[in-house]
Design a protein around this motif. Structure first.
Motif, PDB file in Angstrom:
ATOM      1  N   GLY A   7       0.811  -1.217   0.000  1.00  0.00           N
ATOM      2  CA  GLY A   7       0.000   0.000   0.000  1.00  0.00           C
ATOM      3  C   GLY A   7       0.840   1.261   0.000  1.00  0.00           C
ATOM      4  N   VAL A   8       1.850   1.293   0.860  1.00  0.00           N
ATOM      5  CA  VAL A   8       2.735   2.465   0.941  1.00  0.00           C
ATOM      6  C   VAL A   8       3.455   2.664  -0.391  1.00  0.00           C
ATOM      7  CG1 VAL A   8       4.851   3.346   2.015  1.00  0.00           C
ATOM      8  CG2 VAL A   8       3.036   2.384   3.445  1.00  0.00           C
ATOM      9  N   ALA A   9       3.993   1.587  -0.946  1.00  0.00           N
ATOM     10  CA  ALA A   9       4.739   1.689  -2.207  1.00  0.00           C
ATOM     11  C   ALA A   9       3.847   2.177  -3.340  1.00  0.00           C
ATOM     12  CB  ALA A   9       5.357   0.337  -2.564  1.00  0.00           C
ATOM     13  N   ILE A  10       2.656   1.616  -3.472  1.00  0.00           N
ATOM     14  CA  ILE A  10       1.750   2.004  -4.557  1.00  0.00           C
ATOM     15  C   ILE A  10       1.317   3.464  -4.399  1.00  0.00           C
ATOM     16  CG2 ILE A  10      -0.527   1.565  -5.584  1.00  0.00           C
ATOM     17  CD1 ILE A  10       1.547  -0.574  -6.272  1.00  0.00           C
ATOM     18  N   ARG A  11       0.971   3.864  -3.180  1.00  0.00           N
ATOM     19  CA  ARG A  11       0.556   5.272  -2.957  1.00  0.00           C
ATOM     20  C   ARG A  11       1.684   6.244  -3.289  1.00  0.00           C
ATOM     21  NH1 ARG A  11      -1.983   2.923   1.304  1.00  0.00           N
ATOM     22  NH2 ARG A  11      -0.366   3.514   2.797  1.00  0.00           N
ATOM     23  N   GLN A  12       2.895   5.913  -2.874  1.00  0.00           N
ATOM     24  CA  GLN A  12       4.028   6.800  -3.142  1.00  0.00           C
ATOM     25  C   GLN A  12       4.330   6.878  -4.638  1.00  0.00           C
ATOM     26  OE1 GLN A  12       5.648   8.915  -1.082  1.00  0.00           O
ATOM     27  NE2 GLN A  12       4.077   8.303   0.366  1.00  0.00           N
ATOM     28  N   LEU A  13       4.272   5.746  -5.300  1.00  0.00           N
ATOM     29  CA  LEU A  13       4.536   5.732  -6.747  1.00  0.00           C
ATOM     30  C   LEU A  13       3.442   6.460  -7.524  1.00  0.00           C
ATOM     31  CD1 LEU A  13       5.927   2.121  -7.078  1.00  0.00           C
ATOM     32  CD2 LEU A  13       7.203   4.241  -7.445  1.00  0.00           C
ATOM     33  N   ALA A  14       2.233   6.471  -6.997  1.00  0.00           N
ATOM     34  CA  ALA A  14       1.146   7.201  -7.656  1.00  0.00           C
ATOM     35  C   ALA A  14       1.356   8.705  -7.523  1.00  0.00           C
ATOM     36  CB  ALA A  14      -0.199   6.802  -7.051  1.00  0.00           C
ATOM     37  N   ARG A  15       1.997   9.139  -6.445  1.00  0.00           N
ATOM     38  CA  ARG A  15       2.245  10.561  -6.224  1.00  0.00           C
ATOM     39  C   ARG A  15       3.407  11.082  -7.060  1.00  0.00           C
ATOM     40  NH1 ARG A  15       2.633  11.119   0.071  1.00  0.00           N
ATOM     41  NH2 ARG A  15       1.926  13.264  -0.120  1.00  0.00           N
ATOM     42  N   ARG A  16       4.490  10.305  -7.099  1.00  0.00           N
ATOM     43  CA  ARG A  16       5.669  10.712  -7.870  1.00  0.00           C
ATOM     44  C   ARG A  16       6.554   9.497  -8.100  1.00  0.00           C
ATOM     45  NH1 ARG A  16      10.765  11.780  -5.749  1.00  0.00           N
ATOM     46  NH2 ARG A  16      10.993  11.380  -3.548  1.00  0.00           N
ATOM     47  N   GLY A  17       7.366   9.585  -9.129  1.00  0.00           N
ATOM     48  CA  GLY A  17       8.278   8.491  -9.423  1.00  0.00           C
ATOM     49  C   GLY A  17       9.330   8.354  -8.338  1.00  0.00           C
ATOM     50  N   ARG A  44       8.617  -8.262  -6.281  1.00  0.00           N
ATOM     51  CA  ARG A  44       7.395  -8.586  -7.024  1.00  0.00           C
ATOM     52  C   ARG A  44       6.910  -7.375  -7.827  1.00  0.00           C
ATOM     53  NH1 ARG A  44       1.889  -8.419  -6.803  1.00  0.00           N
ATOM     54  NH2 ARG A  44       1.811  -7.064  -4.988  1.00  0.00           N
ATOM     55  N   LEU A  45       6.910  -6.198  -7.202  1.00  0.00           N
ATOM     56  CA  LEU A  45       6.475  -4.980  -7.897  1.00  0.00           C
ATOM     57  C   LEU A  45       7.425  -4.622  -9.040  1.00  0.00           C
ATOM     58  CD1 LEU A  45       5.308  -2.799  -4.859  1.00  0.00           C
ATOM     59  CD2 LEU A  45       3.867  -3.962  -6.549  1.00  0.00           C
ATOM     60  N   GLU A  46       8.700  -4.939  -8.859  1.00  0.00           N
ATOM     61  CA  GLU A  46       9.691  -4.694  -9.912  1.00  0.00           C
ATOM     62  C   GLU A  46       9.434  -5.619 -11.104  1.00  0.00           C
ATOM     63  OE1 GLU A  46      14.193  -3.080  -9.414  1.00  0.00           O
ATOM     64  OE2 GLU A  46      13.691  -4.927  -8.372  1.00  0.00           O
ATOM     65  N   LYS A  47       9.125  -6.882 -10.825  1.00  0.00           N
ATOM     66  CA  LYS A  47       8.821  -7.833 -11.897  1.00  0.00           C
ATOM     67  C   LYS A  47       7.567  -7.436 -12.656  1.00  0.00           C
ATOM     68  CE  LYS A  47      11.061 -11.826  -9.867  1.00  0.00           C
ATOM     69  NZ  LYS A  47      10.874 -12.955  -8.961  1.00  0.00           N
ATOM     70  N   LEU A  48       6.607  -6.841 -11.946  1.00  0.00           N
ATOM     71  CA  LEU A  48       5.372  -6.379 -12.591  1.00  0.00           C
ATOM     72  C   LEU A  48       5.577  -5.079 -13.374  1.00  0.00           C
ATOM     73  CD1 LEU A  48       2.801  -7.033  -9.712  1.00  0.00           C
ATOM     74  CD2 LEU A  48       3.007  -8.288 -11.868  1.00  0.00           C
ATOM     75  N   GLY A  49       6.722  -4.419 -13.173  1.00  0.00           N
ATOM     76  CA  GLY A  49       6.999  -3.173 -13.881  1.00  0.00           C
ATOM     77  C   GLY A  49       6.494  -1.941 -13.160  1.00  0.00           C
ATOM     78  N   VAL A  50       5.998  -2.107 -11.951  1.00  0.00           N
ATOM     79  CA  VAL A  50       5.521  -0.963 -11.175  1.00  0.00           C
ATOM     80  C   VAL A  50       6.713  -0.130 -10.707  1.00  0.00           C
ATOM     81  CG1 VAL A  50       4.237  -0.272  -9.107  1.00  0.00           C
ATOM     82  CG2 VAL A  50       3.453  -2.211 -10.467  1.00  0.00           C
ATOM     83  N   ILE A  51       7.769  -0.810 -10.297  1.00  0.00           N
ATOM     84  CA  ILE A  51       9.024  -0.141  -9.937  1.00  0.00           C
ATOM     85  C   ILE A  51       9.976  -0.369 -11.103  1.00  0.00           C
ATOM     86  CG2 ILE A  51      10.967  -0.063  -8.336  1.00  0.00           C
ATOM     87  CD1 ILE A  51       9.103  -1.294  -6.219  1.00  0.00           C
ATOM     88  N   ASP A  52      10.429   0.725 -11.719  1.00  0.00           N
ATOM     89  CA  ASP A  52      11.304   0.614 -12.892  1.00  0.00           C
ATOM     90  C   ASP A  52      12.300   1.769 -12.880  1.00  0.00           C
ATOM     91  OD1 ASP A  52      12.496   0.228 -15.328  1.00  0.00           O
ATOM     92  OD2 ASP A  52      10.648   0.362 -16.507  1.00  0.00           O
ATOM     93  N   ASP A  53      13.475   1.520 -12.332  1.00  0.00           N
ATOM     94  CA  ASP A  53      14.492   2.564 -12.222  1.00  0.00           C
ATOM     95  C   ASP A  53      14.953   3.071 -13.587  1.00  0.00           C
ATOM     96  OD1 ASP A  53      14.300   2.418  -9.496  1.00  0.00           O
ATOM     97  OD2 ASP A  53      16.320   1.643  -9.150  1.00  0.00           O
ATOM     98  N   ALA A  54      15.003   2.201 -14.594  1.00  0.00           N
ATOM     99  CA  ALA A  54      15.435   2.618 -15.935  1.00  0.00           C
ATOM    100  C   ALA A  54      14.438   3.614 -16.520  1.00  0.00           C
ATOM    101  CB  ALA A  54      15.579   1.410 -16.855  1.00  0.00           C
ATOM    102  N   SER A  55      13.170   3.315 -16.409  1.00  0.00           N
ATOM    103  CA  SER A  55      12.128   4.209 -16.910  1.00  0.00           C
ATOM    104  C   SER A  55      12.119   5.519 -16.128  1.00  0.00           C
ATOM    105  CB  SER A  55      10.766   3.515 -16.807  1.00  0.00           C
ATOM    106  OG  SER A  55       9.740   4.381 -17.200  1.00  0.00           O
TER     107      SER A  55
END
Length: 182
Positions: free
Chosen positions: A26-36, A62-73
């Motif tokens: 939840g924390v990770a998704i909320r933070q990623l929705a606010r800013r990269g 798991r989130l990295e494999k799903l592409g939610v966390i993507d440092d390259a992007s």
């Protein structure tokens, strides 16, 4: 069949781990929705929220494999927006990406899209725009201030010099001599 106390303890531990995992997600998704955010930034945030690395590590994987966390992007997006919108040079962009602990290879790849011609063009645009704001100053003061402005934006001295030359050439062609007396 009776449940032993060790079974109760492991069941409570599993429930706590499950709760912590949901919290981390939840924390990770909320933070990623606010800013990269980079993976490292998320790790720091989750550590501050007192979530154990053993819990959030697999969840971030798991989130990295799903592409939610993507440092390259993230690196490519930040490099593009900071250069095109904020007018920042490669040096400042690279420092920002390093501050976010993005892998050096990803930083290099993100900065490849910003060529020297692009940097010169953007620096010249900024210099021409800024020179208009310095019309009340003599040439020496205007040069010093313009140089400082472009250097803080992260442009190399060679690009700063070329951009300043172009801006001052435009200033002279418009008849701006610097100080105006009344």
């Amino acid at each position: 069949m009776a449940v032993t106390s060790s079974d109760d303890a492991s069941e409570e531990l599993d429930e706590e781990t499950e709760r912590q995992t949901r919290k981390a997600t939840g924390v990770a998704i909320r933070q990623l929705a606010r800013r990269g955010m980079s993976r490292w930034e998320l790790e720091q945030l989750l550590t501050k929220r007192e979530i154990a690395p053993e819990v959030f590590g697999p969840e971030l994987d798991r989130l990295e494999k799903l592409g939610v966390i993507d440092d390259a992007s993230l690196a490519a997006t930040l490099a593009f927006t900071q250069h095109s919108r904020k007018g920042l040079g490669r040096t400042v962009i690279e420092q920002d990406l390093k501050r976010r602990h993005i892998d050096p290879e990803l930083i290099e790849a993100a900065l490849e899209d910003i060529g020297e011609d692009d940097e010169l063009e953007r620096a010249t645009e900024l210099a021409v725009k800024r020179i208009g704001q310095l019309s009340g100053y003599d040439d020496e003061t205007a040069r010093r201030r313009l140089h400082g402005f472009l250097a803080r934006k992260g442009y190399t001295s060679d690009i700063v010099r070329q951009a300043m030359d172009a801006a001052f050439a435009g200033r002279r062609s418009r008849g701006g001599s610097g100080v105006r007396f009344q």
